[in-house]
Design a protein around this motif. Structure first.
Motif, PDB file in Angstrom:
ATOM      1  N   GLN A   1      -3.779   0.583  -2.355  1.00  0.00           N
ATOM      2  CA  GLN A   1      -3.220  -0.858  -2.140  1.00  0.00           C
ATOM      3  C   GLN A   1      -3.364  -1.616  -3.263  1.00  0.00           C
ATOM      4  O   GLN A   1      -4.303  -1.399  -4.094  1.00  0.00           O
TER       5      GLN A   1
ATOM      6  N   THR B   1     -10.509  -4.394   3.848  1.00  0.00           N
ATOM      7  CA  THR B   1      -9.327  -4.075   4.085  1.00  0.00           C
ATOM      8  C   THR B   1      -9.072  -4.059   5.643  1.00  0.00           C
ATOM      9  O   THR B   1     -10.339  -4.022   6.312  1.00  0.00           O
TER      10      THR B   1
ATOM     11  N   ASP C   1       0.860  -5.918   5.634  1.00  0.00           N
ATOM     12  CA  ASP C   1       0.006  -5.847   4.370  1.00  0.00           C
ATOM     13  C   ASP C   1       1.068  -5.821   3.281  1.00  0.00           C
ATOM     14  O   ASP C   1       0.498  -5.536   2.161  1.00  0.00           O
TER      15      ASP C   1
ATOM     16  N   SER D   1       0.969  -1.333   0.005  1.00  0.00           N
ATOM     17  CA  SER D   1      -0.053  -0.188  -0.261  1.00  0.00           C
ATOM     18  C   SER D   1       0.986   1.343  -0.207  1.00  0.00           C
ATOM     19  O   SER D   1       1.885   1.454   0.294  1.00  0.00           O
TER      20      SER D   1
END
Length: 249
Positions: free
Chosen positions: A132, A99, A186, A43
């Motif tokens: 992202q 998310t 992430d 991201s």
């Protein structure tokens, strides 16, 4: 004798120059995304869509980049590009993206840049920050339309096929790789661009379109050819001079 020698050196240099022009001819310039690789699920990554002007008699006046619908990107931020206005289009998703901040119901479908101009022989970088990247894809195709001042529209929409030559108008491709060691949960690198390196610099419209690994390889190849041709030329001159000396004896 000196005049003849100079003539031969001049001819050798001219031949070497011709070889440089042959090897270092203009490379195909396509619309590309830079950097061309990123970590899956990363991201806040910055990318530039590089758009070269391939016409000699017209300027680029509009650029449209379409985002993949099968692997949507929920949000983007377009950096300010002097002389250009960016319009971001979004679309409603059939299946929301989950998310850490909750469900995303809309995704970016396109960005259109208007108002500016890319002159012949130049390129423009359009810089975008992606919110992202998807984690379920190996690559993303960003189909693009490039409109010129003479009304011509070049469609960079063709998809490359494995084992086949590169198409004439390939779409910009971002390849996604497994998250690098040290990345966050992430997939986001600690700092820098999509792979931990510094993000590609933004270049104003006045920059000349010639850079990258392909250009470097061409320059090195041309230099090697020059050295080889000069070696052959001077070897020939040495042989002739040696033969002339023996004859005089």
């Amino acid at each position: 004798m000196r005049t003849s020698l100079r003539s031969r050196i001049g001819a050798t240099a001219a031949l070497a120059t011709a070889g440089v022009l042959l090897v270092a001819g203009p490379a195909s310039a396509h619309v590309t995304v830079q950097p061309s690789t990123a970590a899956k699920g990363a991201s806040d990554q910055t990318f530039s869509f590089r758009v070269p002007n391939e016409k000699d008699t017209a300027s680029t006046t509009e650029v449209q980049v379409y985002f993949p619908a099968d692997h949507p990107i929920p949000s983007v931020l377009a950096d300010s590009t002097p002389g250009w206005k960016a319009d971001i289009t979004t679309t409603k998703l059939k299946t929301p993206i989950q998310t850490d901040d909750g469900a995303i119901t809309d995704a970016v479908s396109a960005i259109t840049w208007t108002g500016g101009s890319i002159a012949p022989g130049h390129y423009q970088d359009f810089t975008v920050d992606f919110g992202q990247l998807p984690s379920d894809a190996d690559e993303l195709d960003f189909k693009a339309l490039q409109t010129y001042s003479d009304g011509t529209v070049v469609r960079w929409i063709q998809t490359a096929q494995a084992g086949q030559p590169e198409p004439a108008n390939p779409a910009p491709v971002l390849r996604l790789t497994a998250a690098a060691n040290g990345a966050g949960s992430d997939g986001t690198p600690a700092k820098g661009g999509a792979t931990g390196a510094a993000a590609a610099p933004v270049t104003a419209s006045g920059s000349t379109a010639s850079s990258g690994d392909d250009s470097t390889a061409r320059v090195l190849g041309a230099a090697g050819l020059v050295v080889g041709l000069l070696g052959v030329g001077f070897g020939f001159l040495g042989w002739r001079r040696g033969g002339s000396a023996r004859n005089s004896e």
